[in-house]
Every structure is written in structure tokens, then in C-alpha cells.
Design a protein around this motif. Sequence first.
Motif, PDB file in Angstrom:
ATOM      1  N   GLU A   3       0.841  -1.183   0.000  1.00 47.10           N
ATOM      2  CA  GLU A   3       0.000   0.000   0.000  1.00 47.10           C
ATOM      3  C   GLU A   3       0.880   1.238   0.000  1.00 47.10           C
ATOM      4  N   ALA A   4       0.225   2.411   0.011  1.00 49.44           N
ATOM      5  CA  ALA A   4       0.963   3.668  -0.008  1.00 49.44           C
ATOM      6  C   ALA A   4       0.254   4.684   0.872  1.00 49.44           C
ATOM      7  N   LEU A   5       1.024   5.586   1.438  1.00 51.75           N
ATOM      8  CA  LEU A   5       0.517   6.721   2.190  1.00 51.75           C
ATOM      9  C   LEU A   5       0.978   7.987   1.507  1.00 51.75           C
ATOM     10  N   THR A   6       0.042   8.892   1.247  1.00 51.93           N
ATOM     11  CA  THR A   6       0.372  10.147   0.584  1.00 51.93           C
ATOM     12  C   THR A   6       0.326  11.290   1.573  1.00 51.93           C
ATOM     13  N   GLY A   7       1.439  11.969   1.742  1.00 54.43           N
ATOM     14  CA  GLY A   7       1.523  13.126   2.609  1.00 54.43           C
ATOM     15  C   GLY A   7       1.727  14.387   1.805  1.00 54.43           C
ATOM     16  N   SER A   8       1.868  15.500   2.490  1.00 48.03           N
ATOM     17  CA  SER A   8       2.046  16.769   1.792  1.00 48.03           C
ATOM     18  C   SER A   8       3.457  16.939   1.242  1.00 48.03           C
ATOM     19  N   ASN A   9       4.406  16.159   1.745  1.00 48.86           N
ATOM     20  CA  ASN A   9       5.796  16.298   1.293  1.00 48.86           C
ATOM     21  C   ASN A   9       6.334  15.071   0.569  1.00 48.86           C
ATOM     22  N   ALA A  10       5.595  13.967   0.625  1.00 46.77           N
ATOM     23  CA  ALA A  10       6.101  12.745   0.005  1.00 46.77           C
ATOM     24  C   ALA A  10       5.012  11.686  -0.048  1.00 46.77           C
ATOM     25  N   VAL A  11       5.300  10.632  -0.794  1.00 49.08           N
ATOM     26  CA  VAL A  11       4.475   9.419  -0.819  1.00 49.08           C
ATOM     27  C   VAL A  11       5.360   8.264  -0.392  1.00 49.08           C
ATOM     28  N   TRP A  12       4.906   7.516   0.607  1.00 47.60           N
ATOM     29  CA  TRP A  12       5.613   6.312   1.031  1.00 47.60           C
ATOM     30  C   TRP A  12       4.882   5.100   0.481  1.00 47.60           C
ATOM     31  N   GLU A  13       5.577   4.307  -0.303  1.00 46.80           N
ATOM     32  CA  GLU A  13       5.021   3.071  -0.840  1.00 46.80           C
ATOM     33  C   GLU A  13       5.684   1.901  -0.121  1.00 46.80           C
ATOM     34  N   PHE A  14       4.873   1.020   0.429  1.00 46.12           N
ATOM     35  CA  PHE A  14       5.382  -0.058   1.268  1.00 46.12           C
ATOM     36  C   PHE A  14       5.532  -1.345   0.468  1.00 46.12           C
ATOM     37  N   GLU A  15       6.772  -1.805   0.350  1.00 48.65           N
ATOM     38  CA  GLU A  15       7.070  -3.058  -0.325  1.00 48.65           C
ATOM     39  C   GLU A  15       7.385  -4.128   0.721  1.00 48.65           C
ATOM     40  N   PRO A  16       7.449  -5.395   0.334  1.00 47.75           N
ATOM     41  CA  PRO A  16       7.697  -6.454   1.318  1.00 47.75           C
ATOM     42  C   PRO A  16       8.998  -6.300   2.097  1.00 47.75           C
ATOM     43  N   ASP A  17      10.027  -5.702   1.465  1.00 44.39           N
ATOM     44  CA  ASP A  17      11.323  -5.604   2.124  1.00 44.39           C
ATOM     45  C   ASP A  17      11.874  -4.183   2.206  1.00 44.39           C
ATOM     46  N   ALA A  18      11.060  -3.197   1.834  1.00 44.89           N
ATOM     47  CA  ALA A  18      11.581  -1.828   1.800  1.00 44.89           C
ATOM     48  C   ALA A  18      10.444  -0.812   1.755  1.00 44.89           C
ATOM     49  N   VAL A  19      10.803   0.443   1.977  1.00 46.19           N
ATOM     50  CA  VAL A  19       9.893   1.575   1.788  1.00 46.19           C
ATOM     51  C   VAL A  19      10.443   2.404   0.633  1.00 46.19           C
ATOM     52  N   VAL A  20       9.626   2.638  -0.377  1.00 46.24           N
ATOM     53  CA  VAL A  20      10.014   3.504  -1.486  1.00 46.24           C
ATOM     54  C   VAL A  20       9.408   4.881  -1.223  1.00 46.24           C
ATOM     55  N   ILE A  21      10.258   5.895  -1.140  1.00 48.78           N
ATOM     56  CA  ILE A  21       9.811   7.246  -0.812  1.00 48.78           C
ATOM     57  C   ILE A  21       9.960   8.135  -2.042  1.00 48.78           C
ATOM     58  N   ARG A  22       8.845   8.720  -2.462  1.00 49.68           N
ATOM     59  CA  ARG A  22       8.844   9.650  -3.591  1.00 49.68           C
ATOM     60  C   ARG A  22       8.487  11.029  -3.054  1.00 49.68           C
ATOM     61  N   TYR A  23       9.398  11.963  -3.236  1.00 43.05           N
ATOM     62  CA  TYR A  23       9.244  13.280  -2.630  1.00 43.05           C
ATOM     63  C   TYR A  23       8.463  14.233  -3.527  1.00 43.05           C
ATOM     64  N   SER A  24       7.697  15.124  -2.881  1.00 40.58           N
ATOM     65  CA  SER A  24       6.875  16.092  -3.598  1.00 40.58           C
ATOM     66  C   SER A  24       7.740  17.091  -4.335  1.00 40.58           C
ATOM     67  N   ARG A  25       7.285  17.515  -5.494  1.00 42.13           N
ATOM     68  CA  ARG A  25       7.997  18.514  -6.282  1.00 42.13           C
ATOM     69  C   ARG A  25       7.283  19.865  -6.264  1.00 42.13           C
ATOM     70  N   GLY A  26       6.428  20.072  -5.271  1.00 41.30           N
ATOM     71  CA  GLY A  26       5.723  21.342  -5.146  1.00 41.30           C
ATOM     72  C   GLY A  26       6.677  22.492  -4.895  1.00 41.30           C
ATOM     73  N   VAL A  27       6.271  23.684  -5.281  1.00 45.01           N
ATOM     74  CA  VAL A  27       7.144  24.851  -5.180  1.00 45.01           C
ATOM     75  C   VAL A  27       7.482  25.189  -3.737  1.00 45.01           C
ATOM     76  N   ARG A  28       6.668  24.750  -2.777  1.00 53.23           N
ATOM     77  CA  ARG A  28       6.927  25.052  -1.377  1.00 53.23           C
ATOM     78  C   ARG A  28       7.709  23.958  -0.669  1.00 53.23           C
ATOM     79  N   GLY A  29       8.005  22.898  -1.370  1.00 51.53           N
ATOM     80  CA  GLY A  29       8.706  21.786  -0.743  1.00 51.53           C
ATOM     81  C   GLY A  29      10.195  22.040  -0.597  1.00 51.53           C
TER      82      GLY A  29
END
Length: 241
Positions: A3-29
Amino acid sequence: MGEALTGSNAVWEFEPDAVVIRYSRGVRGSRLLQALGERRVPHEALADVELVPGRRGTLILRATPRPGADPLMEVAGGQLRENADPYRLVLPEQSASLAETARDVLLAAVRAAAAGTDPAGPRFLVPAPSAPRSFKAYDAKATFDGRTVGFHWFRTGASTAKWNSGDQTFPVEELSGVEWRSPEQVHGHLRLVPRERTEPPPAADRDPASVVFGLGYGSVHESLPFAAAVLAAIRTARVRP
């Protein structure tokens, strides 16, 4: 979890052995997080996971990397501002139930992965920013091709000692570490530590193995990933056949 959790600064995607973090590209980030883009953090690279109250109706899901697991955090040495923390996810309070579930499942996975893990092994557990990289310091252009660091002095910024020493090149095999002092602090600089150094180095503005930062030079989002890439290459060179 899958599954994944979406926050204001990033999205955390949960894999069986790791967390993949994709960071926001918003102008305020954070520009650092934008520069990092995406990171894959194995469970064994983490020491803890917590959920704490944030500001203005938010929750913070925060992971703590193990010492020696992440080259970026090793170089940063606790100097990053809160909003530039790569292990911090800002969530709305309405996501409390999902956040608690994510924390519990991730924490269990982290504890399970910790058994038999040596975070201080020969290589970092979290991938370093990729090379080649470069940035402009106040007194030089710093370059790194994956094997060699180069400092190319600016006549208008370099001290007499540096200018007279000529441009410098440092193979990672000849280095033992990297020191990074944030440009957001006084006397910000990046210093390479030679393997054979036996005496205290001179001040960064006179040390040919250092570049100094200044207003608009050596920004965190450029100089920190650079330093982390160099540190990871140094660690790899130690175990390279």
C-alpha cells in the motif's frame, strides 16, 4: 503491505522488504527532497518508526535510519532542518487510522529485519545519490565522476593558497572520508579527508582539499547529495578487489 501513504511532502510506498519514498515537487517543498526525487530504503536500514503530532492538524510518520546505513544522513550529521528530513512524512489528522496501521506494520518489519543485520558493514544499505555530480562553491567548481573528485578554482573566490596550489583531483581510493558543514551555518564547507592525513588541516578557505560555501554557493540540495555520493564511493573503494 503493498500500500501507499500520501503526505504533503512525500508518498511512502510499502514493499515487502523496503519503503520507497517519492518526494513532492511542489514549489513550497524542500529543494533537497526535490533533488533526491525517490529513494528506496530497505527495512534493515531502519532502527525505529514513530507517529507523533505535527503542526496545524497534521501527524508526522517518522523513520529513524540506523547509524552507518545511509550515506546522506551520515554526511548530514544532524544538520538538516526539519522540513528537509528525508525520513519524515507529513499527514493530515484524518489519516490517523491509516498512519497507525502503517507504523505498526512497518515497525514490525523493521524489527524482524534487524535480526542478524550489520548496519556498519562494508557498504551502505541505502543507495547514495548517483554520479556524475557537480556544484559551484564560492571558491571552486566541484566535480565527481564516480571515481575522482575535482576542485577547479575560481580566480575571484579562491584564496591565494588555493590558487597557487592549482586545480586538485582526488581519487576516492586516496580518501578516508568527507566532512560537510551546511551552508546554512557559519563557515559552511565541504572537506575531503585524505587517507594519509596526519596533521590537523588548515582552515577550509586555505585547504586545497576543501571548498567553501557562501550566499548562493554550495546549496544544501547540491552539496549534500554530492558529499553523500563521494562518501559512498569511498566506502565501496575500501572493499573493491
